[in-house]
Write a protein that holds these residues in place. Structure first.
Motif, short mmCIF file in Angstrom:
data_model
loop_
_atom_site.label_atom_id
_atom_site.label_comp_id
_atom_site.label_asym_id
_atom_site.label_seq_id
_atom_site.Cartn_x
_atom_site.Cartn_y
_atom_site.Cartn_z
N THR A 50 54.20 76.86 50.12
CA THR A 50 54.47 75.42 50.60
C THR A 50 52.93 75.08 49.98
OG1 THR A 50 55.65 76.25 52.20
CG2 THR A 50 54.16 73.92 51.98
N TYR A 54 47.11 69.34 53.76
CA TYR A 54 46.19 68.71 54.41
C TYR A 54 45.04 68.56 53.85
CZ TYR A 54 49.19 69.10 57.99
OH TYR A 54 50.63 69.25 58.96
N VAL B 119 49.75 76.90 66.13
CA VAL B 119 49.92 76.33 65.25
C VAL B 119 51.41 77.08 64.75
CG1 VAL B 119 50.13 76.29 62.97
CG2 VAL B 119 47.84 75.63 64.23
N ASP B 121 54.13 78.11 62.72
CA ASP B 121 54.68 78.41 61.21
C ASP B 121 56.70 78.14 61.32
OD1 ASP B 121 54.05 78.12 58.66
OD2 ASP B 121 53.75 80.09 58.67
N VAL B 146 51.20 73.18 68.02
CA VAL B 146 51.60 72.35 66.86
C VAL B 146 52.79 73.18 66.52
CG1 VAL B 146 51.26 71.28 64.30
CG2 VAL B 146 49.72 70.95 66.61
N SER B 147 53.57 72.43 65.98
CA SER B 147 54.62 72.77 64.77
C SER B 147 55.17 72.21 63.93
CB SER B 147 56.27 72.81 65.90
OG SER B 147 56.37 73.68 67.30
N LYS B 148 55.28 73.07 62.44
CA LYS B 148 55.48 72.83 60.99
C LYS B 148 56.49 73.19 60.55
CE LYS B 148 52.46 74.17 58.43
NZ LYS B 148 53.08 75.32 57.92
N GLU B 149 56.77 73.32 59.36
CA GLU B 149 57.99 74.09 58.80
C GLU B 149 57.34 75.31 58.31
OE1 GLU B 149 59.54 72.16 55.69
OE2 GLU B 149 60.53 70.18 56.41
N ALA B 156 48.85 77.54 57.68
CA ALA B 156 49.22 77.84 59.06
C ALA B 156 48.06 76.88 59.50
CB ALA B 156 49.81 78.29 59.72
N THR B 159 46.58 73.32 58.55
CA THR B 159 46.92 72.64 59.92
C THR B 159 46.40 72.37 60.88
OG1 THR B 159 49.28 73.52 58.86
CG2 THR B 159 49.06 71.64 60.77
#
Lengths: 72, 438
Positions: A50, A54, B119, B121, B146-149, B156, B159
């Protein structure tokens, strides 16, 4: 032919040497085992990492750029 | 420092000086005449190894001691607290079993106000649901999710850095545990605006078998001794993954964690150093982490560390040849390169070549004397560093097998990983299997 006798110190030295060599060989064998284990696992596709979304990439100033570094 | 540790420290220094003197005497007594080139080469390699070993031990221990003194007298948090707001970033990937206790342990920190930002991940288990149930305000402490792909730990953390609400961030592993005074001790260093980050003190929590006990010793004697010395120079070269505290604006300035190496923590630290910032070590900011319990998992970890560190160094190879921002940062980078490549090779080759040469030349007893003195040196170094950290004294006996078993095993992996890195062999991440001891 003269009989040879092994002193205690020499014997211990040989034991130390052999132990060290065995450790190095076993370490190499363990490394091979680790690599084989990793090879059996499914691999992610190339380029699937990925991207960093950000931040914009920051390029540090060159040495000539005076005054752009941290506070003195 | 408590008296028994002070005594161990004093005796350790005395015995170490005696051991070094005896080793130099031993080498001077080895009969070269008529023994051929092999023994000469073996002894020469041993001498080089000994000189490096002594310089390494003495410089690290001396600088480490200066750091120890310095941290005791500079801004003790009890007398002049410095308590700005902090966001603690907890990256979590499939941590359902431990995330509850991890977050709740963070509520027990001895610090007035902070935010805990978890976070998630892209977990496929119930991690997010469990944290979601904890979200809210607990006095002056806030828990957020916070949730992310899924994108890996570095992404992570990035983020978390982007979404943190406070000017300082503490980055940690999802399965690490912080001790209550961690923030109070770490934050005092940020009074100095040149300090961009503080590296914490990582300790092994699962001291259950030979490998984990040897790793516990290694974290104290190997990693922390170096970090302490670098801390005195304000140029720590690796902020450990389980605990690092940063200025958020500086992280944003340097672009956060990069995802192009396998040691994102080392890479970020080098970014901060080469941007001219100071990186400090705080031994009272303690994070307990779970060490690999199986040999193959340990090798996997060290393989990744070695290649990741080399990747980070190669991104900045020009810095290795030129002190651009002062001698301390340059020395720190050189030390990183030395520990990654040169020292493992010297450790294995120096001992092996000398032992074979001595046996072949009929002076085998010197191998025994050498081993005894080297072990004595390692035991005293272990005692010294354990006393410095007021750690478990029962780890000292493990120093007997530390070099010839543990370090030799790790060094073989380091050397082979180095070869693979320079050959460009492809590697992947993969989550390290934890036993869930925390």
């Amino acid at each position: 032919m003269e009989p040879t006798s092994l002193g205690l110190n020499t014997l211990l030295s040989i034991i130390i040497l052999i132990s060290f060599i065995v450790t190095v060989v076993l370490a190499a064998a363990s490394y091979t085992a680790y690599k084989l284990r990793e090879r059996r696992r499914p691999r992610p596709a190339l380029g699937s990492e990925t991207e960093n979304v950000y931040f914009e990439r920051y390029f540090p100033p060159t040495v000539d750029d005076a005054g752009s570094g941290p506070p003195a | 420092m408590r008296p028994r540790y002070l005594l161990v420290l004093f005796i350790g220094v005395l015995v170490m000086l005696l051991a070094v003197t005896a080793m130099v005497y031993l080498i001077s007594r080895i009969p070269f005449a008529g023994q051929g080139l092999v023994l000469f080469l073996g002894v020469t390699m041993l001498l080089v190894f000994l000189v490096i070993l002594i310089i390494r031990y003495l410089s690290l221990m001396w600088l480490g001691y200066l750091h120890h003194i310095e941290t005791k007298i500079v801004d003790p948090p009890e007398e002049s607290p410095y308590e700005p707001l902090v966001t603690i970033i907890v990256p979590a990937f499939n941590e359902e079993a431990v995330i509850d206790s991890a977050v709740q342990s963070l509520l027990e920190l001895d610090y007035p106000a902070y935010e805990i930002l978890v976070v998630d991940d892209g977990s496929s288990d119930g991690t997010a649901a469990r944290v979601s149930a904890l979200e809210g305000h607990y006095g002056d402490v806030t828990i957020r999710l916070v949730s992310k792909e899924n994108g890996g730990k570095a992404a992570a953390l990035n983020t978390g850095i982007a979404l943190a609400r406070h000017p300082f961030v503490l980055c940690m592993d999802g399965d690490s545990r912080l001790t209550p005074p961690t923030l109070r001790y770490a934050m005092r260093h940020f009074r100095d605006p040149r300090v961009a980050a503080v590296a914490g003190n990582v300790k092994v929590v699962n001291r259950r078998n030979l490998w984990t006990k040897l790793q516990a010793l290694e974290y104290i004697e190997g990693l922390n001794m170096a970090r302490r010395a670098q801390g005195f120079l304000r140029a720590v070269n690796i902020i450990p993954g389980p605990i690092g505290i940063f200025r958020r604006d500086v992280l944003t300035q340097v672009g956060g964690y990069d995802t192009d190496t396998f040691a994102e923590d080392a890479d970020l630290t080098l970014k901060l150093l080469t941007a001219g910032y100071h990186v400090i070590f705080e031994d009272q900011a303690i994070a307990y982490t779970e060490a690999p319990e199986e040999l193959l998992d340990l090798l996997k970890q060290r393989y990744r560390w070695t290649r990741g560190i080399l990747q980070s160094l190669m991104k900045r190879k020009a810095w290795l040849f030129l002190p651009k921002h002062g001698a301390a940062i340059w020395a720190s980078l050189l030390f990183m390169f030395f520990e990654a490549i040169l020292w493992p090779a010297a450790n294995i080759l120096g001992n092996l070549v000398f032992a074979i040469a001595a046996l072949e030349a009929g002076v085998a007893t010197y191998v025994l004397y050498w081993w005894l003195l080297l072990t004595l040196l390692d035991v005293t170094a272990a005692a010294y560093t354990i006393a410095m950290e007021e750690e478990d004294l029962w780890l000292i006996p493990y120093a007997v097998v530390y070099r010839y078993l543990f370090i030799a095993t790790i060094d073989v992996t380091k050397l082979l990983a180095t070869v693979e890195e320079f050959l460009g062999v492809r590697m992947t991440w993969g989550k390290l299997q934890r036993a869930g001891r925390i």
